[in-house]
Motif scaffolding. Structure first.
Motif, short mmCIF file in Angstrom:
data_model
loop_
_atom_site.label_atom_id
_atom_site.label_comp_id
_atom_site.label_asym_id
_atom_site.label_seq_id
_atom_site.Cartn_x
_atom_site.Cartn_y
_atom_site.Cartn_z
N LYS A 6 0.82 -1.22 0.00
CA LYS A 6 0.00 0.00 0.00
C LYS A 6 0.86 1.28 0.00
CE LYS A 6 -4.52 -1.42 1.75
NZ LYS A 6 -5.45 -1.27 2.88
N ALA A 49 -6.10 5.96 2.21
CA ALA A 49 -6.05 4.68 2.92
C ALA A 49 -4.73 3.96 2.72
CB ALA A 49 -7.20 3.79 2.46
N PHE A 57 -10.64 11.29 19.12
CA PHE A 57 -11.61 10.19 19.08
C PHE A 57 -12.76 10.60 18.18
CE2 PHE A 57 -9.52 9.87 23.21
CZ PHE A 57 -8.99 8.60 23.10
N VAL A 58 -13.20 9.67 17.39
CA VAL A 58 -14.25 10.00 16.43
C VAL A 58 -15.53 10.39 17.16
CG1 VAL A 58 -15.09 7.62 16.15
CG2 VAL A 58 -15.29 9.23 14.25
N ASN A 59 -15.74 9.84 18.37
CA ASN A 59 -16.96 10.15 19.12
C ASN A 59 -16.70 11.18 20.22
OD1 ASN A 59 -15.39 8.44 20.60
ND2 ASN A 59 -17.09 7.23 21.43
N VAL A 119 -20.71 4.92 17.76
CA VAL A 119 -19.39 5.51 17.54
C VAL A 119 -19.45 6.66 16.54
CG1 VAL A 119 -17.13 5.05 16.56
CG2 VAL A 119 -18.09 3.50 18.24
N CYS A 120 -19.98 6.36 15.34
CA CYS A 120 -20.08 7.39 14.30
C CYS A 120 -20.88 6.80 13.15
CB CYS A 120 -18.71 7.83 13.80
SG CYS A 120 -17.79 6.51 12.98
N ARG A 170 -18.44 7.94 7.76
CA ARG A 170 -17.32 8.71 8.29
C ARG A 170 -16.00 7.93 8.16
NH1 ARG A 170 -16.07 12.41 12.60
NH2 ARG A 170 -13.88 12.86 12.14
N ILE A 230 -13.10 5.75 6.42
CA ILE A 230 -12.47 5.55 5.11
C ILE A 230 -12.14 4.06 4.98
CG2 ILE A 230 -10.44 6.05 3.69
CD1 ILE A 230 -10.19 8.70 5.20
N GLY A 249 -10.36 0.84 4.61
CA GLY A 249 -8.94 0.54 4.75
C GLY A 249 -8.23 1.36 5.80
N ARG A 250 -8.96 2.16 6.55
CA ARG A 250 -8.33 2.95 7.61
C ARG A 250 -9.14 2.86 8.88
NH1 ARG A 250 -3.64 5.47 5.83
NH2 ARG A 250 -2.96 5.05 7.93
N VAL A 294 -10.33 4.60 12.91
CA VAL A 294 -10.46 5.77 13.78
C VAL A 294 -10.41 5.25 15.22
CG1 VAL A 294 -11.85 7.09 12.14
CG2 VAL A 294 -12.97 5.61 13.82
N ALA A 295 -10.11 6.15 16.15
CA ALA A 295 -10.15 5.77 17.56
C ALA A 295 -11.49 6.22 18.14
CB ALA A 295 -9.01 6.43 18.32
N ALA A 296 -12.03 5.43 19.08
CA ALA A 296 -13.26 5.82 19.76
C ALA A 296 -13.06 5.62 21.24
CB ALA A 296 -14.45 5.00 19.25
N LEU A 297 -13.66 6.51 22.02
CA LEU A 297 -13.52 6.48 23.47
C LEU A 297 -14.69 5.73 24.08
CD1 LEU A 297 -11.49 7.72 25.51
CD2 LEU A 297 -13.02 9.70 25.67
N GLN A 306 -10.25 2.75 25.18
CA GLN A 306 -10.47 3.18 23.81
C GLN A 306 -10.33 2.01 22.84
OE1 GLN A 306 -7.11 5.73 22.48
NE2 GLN A 306 -6.61 5.86 24.65
N VAL A 351 -2.30 3.58 19.57
CA VAL A 351 -2.03 3.94 18.18
C VAL A 351 -2.65 2.99 17.16
CG1 VAL A 351 0.16 5.09 18.70
CG2 VAL A 351 0.13 2.62 18.24
N ARG A 405 -4.35 3.96 13.96
CA ARG A 405 -3.60 4.61 12.89
C ARG A 405 -2.81 3.62 12.04
NH1 ARG A 405 -0.98 8.90 16.84
NH2 ARG A 405 -2.59 8.59 18.41
#
Lengths: 867, 133
Positions: free
Chosen positions: A548, A570, A833-835, B19-20, B24, B26, B28-29, B31-34, B40, B65, B68
């Protein structure tokens, strides 16, 4: 009882002797003292010419040249043995010391022969034998200045190398040969004529059939006045005392014509003579034509003394090549340690040379001296190749061959020397382009055929190593030594691996069978701009952390799309995705670009204010920039807003891309500066900023030869000269530091930029994943010479395309951070954090240690751990 | 293999949080959520639209991490790769694909009909040597 062995001389053969004791006879109870006359320990004299341009002595030193891995061995460099007392069994050193021996090994090598032509001992006359000789030639060439003439006496292999060296030093070289052709020992008349043409094409003046050479002194600039009255007028001593002496070299050929060359220097390279004087003085037998006489066990007339390498006349014959020298070293090591089975059984005198792109090779009975032998010749004046095979009278057995212009068939034919040919049509073996169908392949070679003649490694040895688990060239090198001397057998080693069924995979990863460079070509040819499109058509699966980011880099270096646009987002490694450097606790460091290391007071203040506001740890980097550590993901946009407002842009400290162009202060402030290195560094950094590459690229520009910017430690280094810029490529720091090598000298600004454009783009296009420029250059077939042909002579016709691509990059450059700040969608990704976008990550903590802010990791004592 | 897998009974399934919106994410990627208690998770969407969640703490680097890291596959097994040490973990069951002795906790996920991504507040798979979520 420990046997004390004294080795006189520390060259390649001496090194091999001691290494053999270390590897094959590691248990022998010996103490070895090696005494070397040169200040350097053993170095690669065969590769002596590689010293020109790099001027890096250490680079030529042989592995473990001081044998520090063997506690039994002591090496004393810079000491001369002045006498051998065979009765007392001790040698005397120039320091007045004596060293006792039980066994003495003479490895004194040979010295360059200087023919007794008139004027041969004038200042300005040199030989081409040691690193010191090359330093002296370089100093003389630099005093004389570019464009001066230099004469090389001797048109053999070494003479041509010496002429090439003079050419690299900016001189106009002349080669003088007594015979009617160059390399008369190796090449026949028609091959020699082609060779002469090819060499002349490369700017070297060749004088053949010269029977009389006279060297006289002439004051530079007064050559005409001195010349009028002939020799008598030229003998004055004043000119040489001033150091400005020139030489007047008169070359008379056998038809009576005389050429006169006004030369800054003369280099003799007409051959070598064995250094047998110590043995002579000690009463040890020498051969009729010189050399310490030995039997096939390398024993001299004194039972306690052996002779190996070029000083030895084994059964009366001196071999001036490293291959037989190595064999004699191994024979002597075996004999001395009681392994008496080894004997010298003959030598491979085959020669291969590739110089300035001219291929020459010969082996066996190249001149067809065997009675009733047959010669098969393909002499192609259009392709400018000359190939000849010498066969037995029944046309079945190969006796020798000569190749000029293209030595391609040599590799496979040489091991067949003395054997039945695999094809009944010998012509097919040497017809250019036909070799593939001719039945000659590595398969056709018998197991005892020698693949590496420098180290006497046969195909059988290689196969055995492969069966033992060596599955690539480096492994084969390590366990057989094949390919570790001149390297000309490396292609053949690869073929043996393939023939044994060891696939040399260049596949990028499990998702793509192609290599990075192949994918690059696919992307440019097909125009596919998405990873899914590429993997769907040419790969399998959904990709990984190898393919990638590699494809992301290829897409970035072939267009100016933002790296976080669409699907590309990505693909990016975490650093590219967040346009910052991830550090061990998941926070980022931020490095604004400072082209050439320049920064304004205002910008410094802004950096300071940001660091204070966000409580960042600040450090000046190794590349003349400022790094701010400890920023949380969600802080990055605010930091960049202030930096962008202050006129600073992304420093790309994160990507596989151009990092910095370091500079000194050059002419603007420095009293030594020869060119404006700051302006050039700023120009280069601005030009190449943001360029994605297989690995990071660092550059530097120094304003003079004092090299304060350490440009030769960079992928691309530029050093100012009186006349412009010298361009160096392929240096780096890191685990395997390398000095960059001279690609081209005295360039104008415009030439410099075009050459860097071409070099960097060629690298971006053809390098493999995570391959920096230095290893790329090493792996490039033809190495630096090839790169020079591509970049300076446009031998592949690629120059315009490479420049265009770079122009497109330059024109399309947009600061990545500024673009993110203008795009709410991308900006929304920089949250904790997204939320809970504003909530700081509770696991990110710091502590002060010795006044320095450092991250605390989860699970460290300072952090409570949940279960 | 020293990792011990335990799958808690799904009866009385663990509480989950929104969460979302799935858009929102992407493909293949991550996000972090609390989570409500301060822990987390890292939430990923794959190219086929499937959503996975694992503990956000990298079991080797001990930093938060994992969200990411790059997402890909190893021999067809969907995986996330640590952005720090490049170790790969299977998204399905959290097992370490480079070092089987180290795994990562996996949290059940669900995409509701309105496109909201939900993540359970307790992992479905825990690994003995995994760092706490």
């Amino acid at each position: 009882m420990t046997e004390h062995i004294v080795v006189v001389g520390h060259g390649m053969v001496s090194h091999r002797f001691v290494s053999t004791l270390g590897s094959r006879y590691a248990d022998a109870d010996v103490a070895v003292t090696v005494i070397g006359e040169e200040p350097d320990p053993a170095y690669d004299r065969v590769g002596l010419s590689a010293y020109v341009g790099a001027w890096e002595r250490d680079a030529l030193h042989l592995d473990d040249a001081r044998h520090s891995g063997d506690p039994r061995v002591t090496v004393r460099s810079g000491r001369l043995v002045t006498a051998i007392d065979t009765a007392a069994r001790r040698v005397e050193l120039d320091s007045g010391e004596y060293v006792d021996y039980d066994t003495l090994v003479l490895a004194t090598g040979s010295r360059a022969f200087v023919p007794p032509v008139p004027g041969h001992d004038l200042p300005g006359c040199h030989v081409y034998r040691t690193l010191d000789d090359l330093d002296a030639i370089r100093a003389a060439a630099e005093r004389a200045g570019a464009g001066a003439h230099g004469v090389v006496v001797g048109g053999g292999l070494l003479g041509i190398e010496a002429a090439n060296a003079l050419s690299l030093l900016g001189l106009v070289p002349h080669v003088v040969e007594r015979n009617d052709r160059l390399m008369p020992v190796q090449v026949d008349g028609r091959g020699g004529a082609l060779l002469c043409d090819l060499i002349r094409d490369r700017g070297i003046d060749v004088h053949l059939s010269v029977t009389d050479t006279v060297i006289e002194e002439s004051a530079a600039g007064e050559a005409d006045a001195a010349g009028g009255d002939g020799a008598a007028a030229a003998g004055g001593g004043d000119a040489s005392a001033s150091g400005d002496a020139g030489l007047r070299v008169a070359l008379t050929s056998d038809d009576g014509e005389t050429d006169v060359v006004d030369a800054a220097l003369v280099v003799f390279s007409v051959g070598v003579r064995p250094r047998d004087e110590l043995a002579r003085a000690a009463g040890i037998a020498v051969a009729e034509r010189g050399g310490v006489l030995t039997d096939r066990a390398c024993r001299t007339s004194d039972p306690h003394v052996y002779a190996i390498g070029e000083c030895a006349a084994i059964e009366g014959t001196c071999y001036g090549l490293v291959g037989p020298g190595y064999t004699s070293a191994e024979v002597a090591a075996g004999q001395i340690t009681g392994d008496a089975g080894t004997e010298f059984t003959g030598a491979d005198l085959a020669t291969k040379l590739k110089l300035m792109g001219v291929d020459v090779a010969s082996f066996g009975d190249a001149h067809g001296r065997t009675p009733d032998c047959l010669e098969v010749v393909v002499d192609d004046p259009v392709a400018r190749t000359y190939n000849k095979l010498v066969l037995s009278d029944d046309a079945l057995t190969l006796l020798g061959g000569v190749f000029v212009g293209d030595a391609g068939p040599y590799q496979l034919l040489k091991p067949l020397l003395g054997r039945t040919l695999p094809s009944s049509n010998p012509l097919s073996l040497i017809t250019p382009g036909a070799a593939a169908d001719s039945g000659v392949g590595v398969d056709a070679l018998p197991d005892d055929a020698q693949i590496c003649s420098c180290n006497a490694v046969s195909k059988g040895d290689l196969r055995e190593a492969i069966c033992g688990g060596a599955c690539d060239v480096p492994a084969l090198k390590a366990c057989t030594r094949a390919g570790t001397s001149c390297g000309s057998c490396l292609p053949l080693m690869r073929q043996v691996l393939e023939a044994e069924g060891v696939e040399q995979s260049t596949a990028l990863c499990e998702h793509f069978d192609q290599s990075r460079s192949e994918l690059y070509e696919i992307v440019t040819v097909t125009g596919i701009r998405t990873f899914s499109g590429l993997i769907g058509r040419f790969g399998r699966g959904i990709g990984c952390d190898i393919c990638k980011p590699t494809v992301a880099s290829i897409l970035a270096s072939t267009s100016s799309d933002h790296v976080l646009d669409g699907e590309q987002a990505a693909l990016q490694d975490t650093n590219d995705h967040f346009l910052a450097n991830i550090q061990k606790n998941g926070t980022y460091s931020v490095v604004p670009r400072m082209p050439g290391g320049e920064v304004t007071a205002e910008q410094l203040i802004v950096i300071g204010e940001i660091a204070r506001a966000h409580d960042l740890y600040v450090k000046v980097t190794g590349g003349q920039r400022i790094d701010m550590f400890g920023a949380r993901v969600e802080e990055l946009p605010a930091i960049w807003r202030r930096l962008v407002d202050a006129g600073m842009e992304s420093g790309h400290a994160y990507g596989k891309s151009l990092r910095t162009v370091k500079s000194c202060v050059g002419t603007s402030w420095c009293r030594y500066g020869q060119q404006d290195s700051v302006a050039m560094a700023v120009l280069l950094e601005t030009r190449y900023r943001g360029l994605r590459a297989p690995h990071k690229i660092k550059m530097a520009v120094s304003g003079c030869a004092r090299e304060c910017a350490e440009a030769r430690g960079k992928d691309v280094g530029v050093i100012a000269t009186e006349n412009g810029w010298n361009l160096y490529v392929g240096g780096n720091g890191g685990a395997t530091p390398r000095h960059a090598q001279l690609l081209a000298g005295d360039l104008t600004d415009d030439q410099l930029i075009r050459y860097i454009d071409r070099t960097v783009m060629f690298y971006v296009r053809t390098a493999e994943r995570l391959q920096r420029m230095a290893p790329w250059l090493e792996a490039l077939e033809g190495g630096l010479d090839h790169l020079r042909e591509v970049v300076c002579d446009d031998s592949l016709g690629l120059a315009a395309e490479l420049e265009e691509r770079m122009e497109a990059h330059v024109a399309g450059y947009v600061d990545e951070w500024a673009a993110v700040l203008d795009d709410p969608d991308k900006l929304a990704r920089f949250v904790s954090f997204v939320n809970a976008p504003e909530a700081p990550d509770p696991t990110v903590q710091f502590e002060q240690r010795d006044g320095r802010k450092v991250p605390v990791l989860l699970g460290s004592p300072a952090m409570p751990v949940r279960s | 293999m020293t990792a011990t897998l335990s799958r808690p009974a799904r009866a009385g399934a663990a509480p989950e949080i929104a969460v979302c919106a799935v858009d929102r994410l992407i493909a293949g990627r991550g996000v972090a959520a609390l989570l409500p208690d301060g822990r987390q998770v890292a939430v990923y969407k794959l190219d086929d639209g499937e959503v996975h969640a694992v503990c956000n703490i990298d079991p080797v680097a001990r930093a938060a991490v994992m969200s990411r890291g790059l997402v890909g596959d190893r021999a067809g097994v969907p995986a996330v790769i640590s952005p720090i040490g490049k170790q790969a973990y299977a998204l399905e069951d959290g097992r370490g694909l480079d070092d089987p002795s180290r795994g990562i906790s996996v949290f059940p996920t669900r995409v509701a009909e309105d496109g909201t991504v939900y993540v359970a507040t307790e992992p479905a798979v825990r690994h003995a040597r995994a760092t706490a979520a």
